[in-house]
Structures are given as structure tokens and as C-alpha cells.
Design a protein around this motif. Structure first.
Motif, short mmCIF file in Angstrom:
data_model
loop_
_atom_site.label_atom_id
_atom_site.label_comp_id
_atom_site.label_asym_id
_atom_site.label_seq_id
_atom_site.Cartn_x
_atom_site.Cartn_y
_atom_site.Cartn_z
N GLY A 48 88.48 133.78 15.18
CA GLY A 48 87.12 134.06 15.80
C GLY A 48 86.00 133.33 15.03
O GLY A 48 86.14 132.98 13.82
N SER A 49 84.92 133.08 15.74
CA SER A 49 83.65 132.24 15.28
C SER A 49 83.11 133.36 14.49
O SER A 49 83.03 134.43 14.72
CB SER A 49 83.16 131.47 15.81
OG SER A 49 82.78 132.58 17.17
N HIS A 50 82.17 132.85 13.75
CA HIS A 50 81.06 133.79 12.92
C HIS A 50 80.22 134.24 13.80
O HIS A 50 79.40 133.74 14.73
CB HIS A 50 80.26 133.09 11.81
CG HIS A 50 79.48 134.00 11.05
ND1 HIS A 50 79.87 134.32 9.99
CD2 HIS A 50 78.25 134.15 11.20
CE1 HIS A 50 78.72 135.10 9.50
NE2 HIS A 50 77.86 135.19 10.22
N THR A 51 80.12 135.72 13.69
CA THR A 51 79.05 136.55 14.97
C THR A 51 78.10 136.72 14.13
O THR A 51 78.11 137.00 12.78
CB THR A 51 79.85 137.66 15.52
OG1 THR A 51 80.60 138.28 14.43
CG2 THR A 51 81.13 137.14 16.23
N THR A 52 76.80 137.07 14.78
CA THR A 52 75.56 137.54 14.16
C THR A 52 75.81 138.89 13.43
O THR A 52 76.23 139.71 14.21
CB THR A 52 74.42 137.35 14.78
OG1 THR A 52 74.36 136.05 15.56
CG2 THR A 52 73.17 137.79 14.22
N VAL A 53 75.50 139.27 12.14
CA VAL A 53 75.59 140.36 11.23
C VAL A 53 74.30 140.73 11.19
O VAL A 53 73.25 140.12 10.81
CB VAL A 53 76.28 140.16 10.38
CG1 VAL A 53 76.48 141.44 9.38
CG2 VAL A 53 77.83 139.38 10.52
N THR A 54 73.71 141.96 11.51
CA THR A 54 72.62 142.72 11.16
C THR A 54 72.76 143.50 10.33
O THR A 54 73.71 144.31 9.87
CB THR A 54 71.70 143.23 12.46
OG1 THR A 54 72.91 144.41 12.83
CG2 THR A 54 71.79 142.18 13.57
N VAL A 55 71.90 143.80 9.20
CA VAL A 55 71.83 144.51 7.98
C VAL A 55 70.92 145.80 8.49
O VAL A 55 69.69 145.53 8.74
CB VAL A 55 71.28 143.75 6.79
CG1 VAL A 55 70.99 145.04 5.87
CG2 VAL A 55 72.14 142.66 6.40
N SER A 56 71.63 146.87 8.46
CA SER A 56 70.81 148.15 9.05
C SER A 56 70.73 149.14 8.09
O SER A 56 71.88 149.80 7.94
CB SER A 56 71.60 148.51 10.15
OG SER A 56 71.14 149.80 10.70
#
Length: 478
Positions: free
Chosen positions: A34-42
Motif C-alpha cells: 500500500g502507498s503512504h496514506t495521510t496521517v493526522t496527529v490528534s
């Protein structure tokens, strides 16, 4: 363990995607992990109440930390004794490998140092102002230990903030202990701000006069401890607005530093709790003695008040990691295991034993095409992609369910099994039911055959379609 509602929905959607062939990592034998997906820091991380082997983010999502470290990611060497890697290059490389974690190394203990056979190195920014009067041993103005160099803290905030924007959690190392003992003399002490010849307060951290100054990481000199607390307070003030922060007390300190490190952990906790809106995790790394990487140093970590720890090789963390029992979040750091890049088998062994992972990177390895290094770096992202697909909050490492002894499982629901032995069949104990499975080739990063297995409840046998090591992901069919 009980699943969170959002995680159940997420897993259901992902399994539907798998059936449709659209989910990351499920593209058949020609697909990849899988390609890199956007990660959000919460929200700041906290120990996961459902699975204390991991952190949970502000949304309650269980988080695996997987990433890299490099010496110069905060302060570049002022002297080009070796090729420095830029912060932008490091972020780009970490992003390329689909990781979510950075260990932010500092060289703030020494202003000038030498690691033979290289030429002298100089830190590009320092914590305290160099006002004089008088010159330090490096022929620059002496430090005033009551005045901070704001440029240092501005740079620190900028880099951690930039990492947050790209979805990275960052451990901020506060002190560096290895260099005090093992950098080449005499600069392992002559380059230290607490050498009395380097500061205008005439503070001396070398209580026993052995020219090592290891006492600065003890509680022997109260005035030094007070100045260190003010520095830690300044770091917290600088970074408390950010969600992606962990605080690491010290890199590979000496065996006499235990009480001091515990004190600093308590100081961080107390200051954030009573004076700041956000509370961040605290990490304690192994103490280090070249001649004795013994169990006592890992015991000190397990007994500490830290949220997460990084052990030494004792107990098999390099070759056969023990399964995490949840007493502490364990961040297995190759820097403390061998001081080098380990191969991808270490990554998968660590992941299936319930560990978080940080892999040591140094040029030219970061950008080289060495097959072993590339596979290891890619594996850091591959395990994270699987961690984001499964219900990690319910996954427990088991050495009994699979004959490989490397299995992360929510029994009866889903399993990730690693087979490190090339081409060897293995068994997996499954309750009665219908399961879907997929194979993953950790050497190439590509998925292989998928299928369905029905069992009345038995130890089922599996044969890898790959010639080398293999990963099996198997889950109850819906």
C-alpha cells in the motif's frame, strides 16, 4: 478485549475493501503493501487503556509507533567532518517509507566533540547564551547558564511542528549521556557547559575530578539540577502547544543516573499537569555500559515511572524479542541493540511480539540501495500499514498459537503470523469458523495469494507461496 465502536466500523470497511480488491495492500500477487496514506496527529498520545502495549491518540485510536532516527536531525554539525543530512531530506525519506515516528536526537551535552577517527564536530546551536566574560576551552565566550539561546528553542519548535504537519510523532531527547563517557578525550568533558572553565557561574559537574563529568546526570550538585530543570521547563513551554511530542530523558546514560532520570520524569509530569494544558508521554532509554549490557539495566526501565522504555539486547530484543506483557510500552530501538540498521526480519519479529520500533539510520545508509537496508526501511512502513488495518487495540502477541512463535492475534477474529524460516510450513491454531487470508512477502513488499479456509477448530497447516520468509494475515470472514 473490547473494541471501540469507531474501530469496529473501520475494520468492517477495510474488510469490505479487501473483498472488493480496493483496500491498500490487497492488490493480489502484483500488489504492494500500500502507498503512504495521510496521517493526522490528534491529541497528545497516552497509554492505551485497552492495550497498554501501545499508545492511543486523542481520538482513542490505538497507535503503533514505527520510524527512524539520525544523529543530526536537530543540530547539524558545524564542522563538516561527515556529510550531514538535512532535516528536509530526513522528513522526505521517512515519509517515503510510510512511517509515523521520529526520534529527535540532540548533541546538546557537548559544544565541541570528537569521535575518532573523524575531525572535531561542533554543534550548530547551543542551549545557553555565550556572553562571557572570558573564553571557554573552545575559545568562544563562556556560557551564562541563566540565559537561554532562543534560536535553539525556535529551531526545536519549527522542526517538531513541521513533523506534525506531515503526520509524524516526535520524541524529543532532552539530554545525551553516551558522549560524556565515550567521545574522545579530552573534549568529552572540555566541551561541556558544566565544565567550570566553560561557564561564568563557575559550576563544576565533575565532582570526583575524573574528567568525565558524569555527575551532571545525578542529583549530586543541586544547582546543576535546578538549571537542568529550568531547561526542561523551557522545552516544555516551547512544545506544549503541539500534540505530536514525546519526551525522552537521555540517550544511553550511565548506571548511576537512575535517580536523576526518575526525578526528571517526575518533574515533567508535575510541571505539565499543574501548569500546562497538554500532558505528553515520557520515554526512558536504556542505560549503557560497554562491558555489561545486563538485565539490571532493563529492570531499571521496567521499574521506572516512564510511559515507554527502550531496552538493551539482554533478553533477545535483537534476535528473538520477548513478547510484550503490557507492563510498559516498549519502543525497540536498534541504536541500543547493535548501533546499526537491522534487517527486515527484526522489524517483523518485533511487530508480532507487540513492540513499537525505531530503526537507526546514518548516511550513507539512508540513501543507499543496499538490499538489506532497503528491505529493513520498507518493513518499517509495512508493519505500520498492517497495524492501521487491524484492530490493534485487541491484538495480543502469542508464542503458542503459531508454530513460528511470531503471532499477533485477536483469537477467533484476526491474526498476523510471521514465518522467518524460508519456505517452511507452519501451523496456526484457529477456532471453528470461516476465515479469509492473504500472504505478504516482506522481502519484496508485495502481497501474494489470497483465499478462504474453513475449519472446525484445529491447528491448521499453511504453506508460504514465497521462497523466503513470509507473513500471513488471516481474519474471520464476515
Amino acid at each position: 478485549m473490547k473494541q471501540r465502536p469507531l474501530q469496529r466500523i473501520s475494520i468492517l470497511l477495510c474488510l469490505i475493501c479487501l473483498v472488493l480488491g480496493a483496500c491498500s495492500g490487497s492488490g493480489g500477487s502484483s500488489g504492494s503493501a500500500g502507498s503512504h496514506t495521510t496521517v493526522t496527529v490528534s491529541g497528545p498520545l497516552m497509554v492505551d487503556s485497552l492495550n497498554p502495549r501501545y499508545f492511543a491518540d486523542g481520538n482513542g485510536k490505538t497507535v503503533l509507533l514505527s520510524g527512524f532516527e539520525f544523529w543530526d536531525v536537530l543540530l547539524a554539525d558545524g564542522q563538516p567532518a561527515r556529510e550531514a543530512i538535512s532535516w528536509e531530506t530526513f522528513l522526505k525519506a521517512s515519509r517515503k517509507h510510510s512511517t509515523n515516528f521520529i526520534r529527535l536526537w540532540v548533541w546538546n551535552e557537548l559544544t565541541r566533540f570528537r569521535h575518532a577517527p573523524d575531525a572535531p564536530w561542533y554543534t550548530s546551536k547551543e542551549i545557553w547564551m555565550r556572553t562571557g566574560p572570558g573564553l571557554a576551552l573552545d575559545e568562544k565566550p563562556k556560557f551564562d547558564l541563566t540565559k537561554f539561546n532562543q534560536a535553539y528553542f525556535d529551531e526545536l519548535h519549527a522542526r517538531v511542528s513541521q513533523a506534525a504537519e506531515k503526520g509524524f510523532y516526535v520524541s524529543v531527547m532532552l539530554f545525551e549521556g553516551w558522549s560524556l563517557r565515550y567521545m574522545e578525550a579530552p573534549w568529552n568533558w572540555n566541551g561541556h557547559p558544566f565544565n567550570p572553565r566553560n561557564n561564568i557561574q563557575n559550576l563544576n559537574g565533575d565532582v570526583d575530578g575524573d574528567s568525565l563529568g558524569t555527575e551532571v546526570h545525578t542529583l549530586q550538585v543541586p544547582e546543576i539540577t535546578r538549571i537542568q530543570e529550568q531547561y526542561v521547563k523551557k522545552v516544555i513551554d516551547t512544545l506544549n502547544d503541539l500534540d505530536n511530542v514525546l519526551f525522552e530523558i537521555c540517550n544511553e546514560d550511565h548506571e548511576g543516573s537512575t535517580a536523576w532520570q526518575y526525578h526528571m520524569i517526575a518533574y515533567i509530569r508535575d510541571y505539565e499537569k499543574n501548569h500546562k494544558p497538554k500532558q505528553h508521554p515520557v520515554w526512558m532509554s536504556t542505560q549503557y555500559v560497554r562491558s555489561d549490557p545486563g538485565v539490571q539495566f532493563n529492570t531499571v526501565l521496567l521499574d521506572s515511572p516512564a510511559d515507554c522504555i527502550s531496552p538493551n539486547p539482554y533478553g533477545g530484543y535483537k534476535d528473538d524479542p520477548p513478547a510484550s506483557d503490557g507492563r510498559k510500552i516498549i519502543i525497540s530501538d536498534s541504536d541500543h541493540l547493535c548501533g546499526c540498521i537491522l534487517d527486515h526480519t527484526w522489524v517483523w519479529k518485533s511487530f508480532t511480539r507487540g513492540l513499537n520500533i525505531v530503526n537507526y539510520m546514518e548516511l550513507p545508509e539512508l540513501l543507499d540501495n543496499n538490499t538489506k537496508h532497503v528491505a529493513a526501511r520498507n518493513a518499517m512502513g509495512h508493519v505500520l500499514q498492517y497495524a492501521n488495518r487491524i484492530d490493534l487495540s485487541s491484538m495480543i502477541p502469542s508464542t503458542d498459537l503459531s508454530s513460528t512463535k511470531y503471532c499477533l492475534a485477536n483469537p477467533g477474529k484476526e491474526y498476523i503470523v510471521y514465518q522467518p524460516e524460508a519456505g517452511k510450513n507452519f501451523t496456526l491454531l484457529l477456532p471453528a469458523g470461516r476465515y479469509e487470508f492473504e500472504w505478504f512477502n516482506p522481502s519484496t513488499g508485495r502481497t501474494g495469494a489470497k483465499g478462504v479456509i474453513e475449519t472446525g477448530g484445529a491447528r491448521e497447516s499453511f504453506s508460504s507461496p514465497f521462497g523466503g520468509d513470509a507473513v500471513l494475515y488471516i481474519y474471520m470472514s464476515i
